[in-house]
Design an enzyme around this catalytic site. Structure first.
Site, PDB file in Angstrom:
ATOM      1  CG  LEU A  71      17.772 -73.933 -35.243  1.00 43.06           C
ATOM      2  CD1 LEU A  71      17.768 -73.212 -33.907  1.00 43.06           C
ATOM      3  CD2 LEU A  71      19.140 -73.857 -35.886  1.00 43.06           C
ATOM      4  N   PRO A  72      17.456 -78.481 -35.333  1.00 42.63           N
ATOM      5  CG  PRO A  72      19.334 -79.725 -34.709  1.00 42.63           C
ATOM      6  CD  PRO A  72      18.853 -78.311 -34.866  1.00 42.63           C
ATOM      7  CB  THR A 102       9.891 -80.679 -37.325  1.00 43.40           C
ATOM      8  OG1 THR A 102       9.865 -80.587 -38.751  1.00 43.40           O
ATOM      9  CG2 THR A 102       8.642 -81.407 -36.841  1.00 43.40           C
ATOM     10  CE  LYS A 177       7.852 -82.137 -40.871  1.00 42.65           C
ATOM     11  NZ  LYS A 177       8.119 -82.711 -42.179  1.00 42.65           N
ATOM     12  CE  LYS A 252      12.556 -83.429 -34.650  1.00 39.16           C
ATOM     13  NZ  LYS A 252      12.549 -82.235 -35.466  1.00 39.16           N
TER      14      LYS A 252
HETATM   15  P1  NAD Z   1      20.493 -81.282 -39.571  1.00 37.03           P
HETATM   16  O1  NAD Z   1      20.862 -81.949 -38.314  1.00 37.03           O
HETATM   17  O2  NAD Z   1      21.108 -81.717 -40.868  1.00 37.03           O
HETATM   18  O3  NAD Z   1      20.770 -79.686 -39.451  1.00 37.03           O
HETATM   19  C1  NAD Z   1      20.504 -78.925 -38.314  1.00 37.03           C
HETATM   20  C2  NAD Z   1      21.614 -77.870 -38.212  1.00 37.03           C
HETATM   21  O4  NAD Z   1      21.311 -76.951 -37.144  1.00 37.03           O
HETATM   22  C3  NAD Z   1      22.989 -78.472 -37.893  1.00 37.03           C
HETATM   23  O5  NAD Z   1      23.900 -78.132 -38.927  1.00 37.03           O
HETATM   24  C4  NAD Z   1      23.359 -77.826 -36.541  1.00 37.03           C
HETATM   25  O6  NAD Z   1      24.746 -77.566 -36.420  1.00 37.03           O
HETATM   26  C5  NAD Z   1      22.561 -76.544 -36.608  1.00 37.03           C
HETATM   27  N1  NAD Z   1      22.318 -75.893 -35.308  1.00 37.03           N
HETATM   28  C6  NAD Z   1      21.889 -76.430 -34.142  1.00 37.03           C
HETATM   29  N2  NAD Z   1      21.771 -75.483 -33.193  1.00 37.03           N
HETATM   30  C7  NAD Z   1      22.137 -74.302 -33.779  1.00 37.03           C
HETATM   31  C8  NAD Z   1      22.231 -72.963 -33.319  1.00 37.03           C
HETATM   32  N3  NAD Z   1      21.935 -72.606 -32.070  1.00 37.03           N
HETATM   33  N4  NAD Z   1      22.644 -72.009 -34.196  1.00 37.03           N
HETATM   34  C9  NAD Z   1      22.951 -72.331 -35.474  1.00 37.03           C
HETATM   35  N5  NAD Z   1      22.899 -73.599 -35.975  1.00 37.03           N
HETATM   36  C10 NAD Z   1      22.488 -74.565 -35.129  1.00 37.03           C
HETATM   37  O7  NAD Z   1      18.909 -81.357 -39.656  1.00 37.03           O
HETATM   38  P2  NAD Z   1      17.974 -81.195 -40.960  1.00 37.03           P
HETATM   39  O8  NAD Z   1      17.797 -82.525 -41.598  1.00 37.03           O
HETATM   40  O9  NAD Z   1      18.453 -80.041 -41.765  1.00 37.03           O
HETATM   41  O10 NAD Z   1      16.578 -80.858 -40.226  1.00 37.03           O
HETATM   42  C11 NAD Z   1      16.310 -79.586 -39.673  1.00 37.03           C
HETATM   43  C12 NAD Z   1      14.855 -79.552 -39.227  1.00 37.03           C
HETATM   44  O11 NAD Z   1      14.014 -79.807 -40.365  1.00 37.03           O
HETATM   45  C13 NAD Z   1      14.507 -80.617 -38.174  1.00 37.03           C
HETATM   46  O12 NAD Z   1      13.588 -80.072 -37.265  1.00 37.03           O
HETATM   47  C14 NAD Z   1      13.868 -81.724 -39.012  1.00 37.03           C
HETATM   48  O13 NAD Z   1      12.953 -82.499 -38.247  1.00 37.03           O
HETATM   49  C15 NAD Z   1      13.181 -80.919 -40.097  1.00 37.03           C
HETATM   50  N6  NAD Z   1      12.975 -81.614 -41.383  1.00 37.03           N
HETATM   51  C16 NAD Z   1      13.972 -82.357 -41.953  1.00 37.03           C
HETATM   52  C17 NAD Z   1      13.742 -82.983 -43.176  1.00 37.03           C
HETATM   53  C18 NAD Z   1      14.808 -83.823 -43.863  1.00 37.03           C
HETATM   54  O14 NAD Z   1      14.477 -84.532 -44.842  1.00 37.03           O
HETATM   55  N7  NAD Z   1      16.068 -83.772 -43.420  1.00 37.03           N
HETATM   56  C19 NAD Z   1      12.509 -82.834 -43.833  1.00 37.03           C
HETATM   57  C20 NAD Z   1      11.532 -82.045 -43.235  1.00 37.03           C
HETATM   58  C21 NAD Z   1      11.782 -81.433 -42.019  1.00 37.03           C
END
Ligand code: NAD
Length: 301
Positions: A71-72, A102, A177, A252
């Site tokens: 999740l975000p 994260t 992280k 964030k």
């Molecule tokens: P994103 O915004 O693409 O995806 C997050 C998803 O979570 C969304 O589709 C949203 O609808 C869903 N969501 C939110 N609340 C929810 C709930 N209660 N139930 C079900 N689904 C829910 O974000 P992302 O890029 O996939 O990143 C996710 C996490 O990974 C974050 O914490 C980010 O910091 C971390 N991260 C991202 C990357 C990257 O390159 N994108 C790399 C490493 C870590």
């Protein structure tokens, strides 16, 4: 990918840029995945790939042996497991919780304590490696929690990642992280400045990037994630900064690093400056673009 003989029932919650491909890799490995996201579009993408989609998070976890969330931010994880939805109370006995989002180390510890009170194993397992790593199954996992819980999780983590590190007790994965992402945030701005300087002097950005990549300035951004459009075909910069790792997610993470630095009285001057620069970039309307778009702050218009 080889089919998994030891099939597990997995609930996967959060199917965004990272969670989507991670859930798909578990499905491809032969596991019985029940996935859910609040976004119908995210669910539809996975459904089209043959992944089982549940109508709600509660339905997804009904028979789960392992629950994975991606999740975000902290507030989403807290709301899902401990808040109104109170998912933790609904998990089957003996289920293992792996939160890959994260979030703050404090929230990760709170979740682990609540899970322990229910007799459930829980790991914080944030990742590095970007969407490319999520698709290829080559992520790095930084894990906090007990060694025994990590051994339960390892066969699944190995289907999504290439490097698995045990950082320490609950919350330690998150601390590792934010250290990593603070460095990444800083180096992306530094890389952007260097490329913009060269381009302002008439250098070919591809040639300059290759020179720096193979010189003492070489880093991950130059290897895999060049911030200037057209230099690297598969980088978010060459796709209009779509997908990838959102500026607001980087903001964030830099905020988490600064909160932590304040708590332990650490000096992180460049981390603080980087946070301010990504904040200005977000305020200018670029929060949803990939974080490498920060080059626009220093690029000639
Ligand atoms: P994103 O915004 O693409 O995806 C997050 C998803 O979570 C969304 O589709 C949203 O609808 C869903 N969501 C939110 N609340 C929810 C709930 N209660 N139930 C079900 N689904 C829910 O974000 P992302 O890029 O996939 O990143 C996710 C996490 O990974 C974050 O914490 C980010 O910091 C971390 N991260 C991202 C990357 C990257 O390159 N994108 C790399 C490493 C870590």
């Amino acid at each position: 990918m080889e089919p998994e003989t030891n099939t597990m029932r997995i609930a996967f919650l959060g199917l965004g840029n990272m969670g989507g491909p991670m859930a798909l890799n578990l499905h491809k490995a032969g596991h019985a995945v029940q996935a859910f996201d609040l976004s119908a579009a995210a669910c539809d993408r996975l459904r089209a790939d043959g992944v089982g989609i549940a109508a709600s998070a509660a339905e997804a976890v009904q028979k789960a042996e392992v629950v994975i969330s991606m999740l975000p931010a902290s507030q989403h994880v807290e709301a899902l497991y401990l808040g109104g939805q109170g998912l933790l109370a609904q998990l089957p006995a003996g289920a293992l919780v792996i939160d890959c989002s994260t979030i703050s180390a404090a929230t990760a510890r709170k979740l682990a304590e609540a899970a322990a009170a229910r007799g459930l194993d829980c790991l914080d397992a944030p990742v590095s490696g970007g969407t490319g790593g999520a698709i290829a199954g080559t992520l790095t996992f930084m894990v906090g929690g007990s060694a025994q819980a990590l051994e339960r999780a390892r066969p699944l983590l190995e289907k999504m990642g290439a490097n698995i590190f045990h950082a320490g007790d609950a919350g330690a994965g998150q601390t590792a992280k934010i250290c990593n992402n603070m460095l990444l945030g800083i180096l992306m701005i530094g890389t952007s400045e260097a490329i913009a300087l060269g381009v302002a002097n008439g250098l070919d950005p591809k040639v300059l990037s290759e020179i720096m990549r193979r010189s003492s300035g070489g880093n991950w951004a130059l290897e895999k994630y060049n911030p200037l459009p057209g230099v690297m075909e598969n980088a978010p910069a060459s796709k209009g900064y779509a997908g990838g790792f959102g500026t607001d997610l980087m903001l964030k993470d830099l905020g988490l690093a600064q909160e932590n630095a304040t708590a332990v009285r650490a000096a992180t001057p460049l981390g603080g400056l980087a946070r301010s620069l990504y904040a200005a970039h977000s305020l200018a309307g670029h929060g949803a673009l990939d974080f490498s778009s920060v080059i626009r702050l220093v690029q000639k218009a």
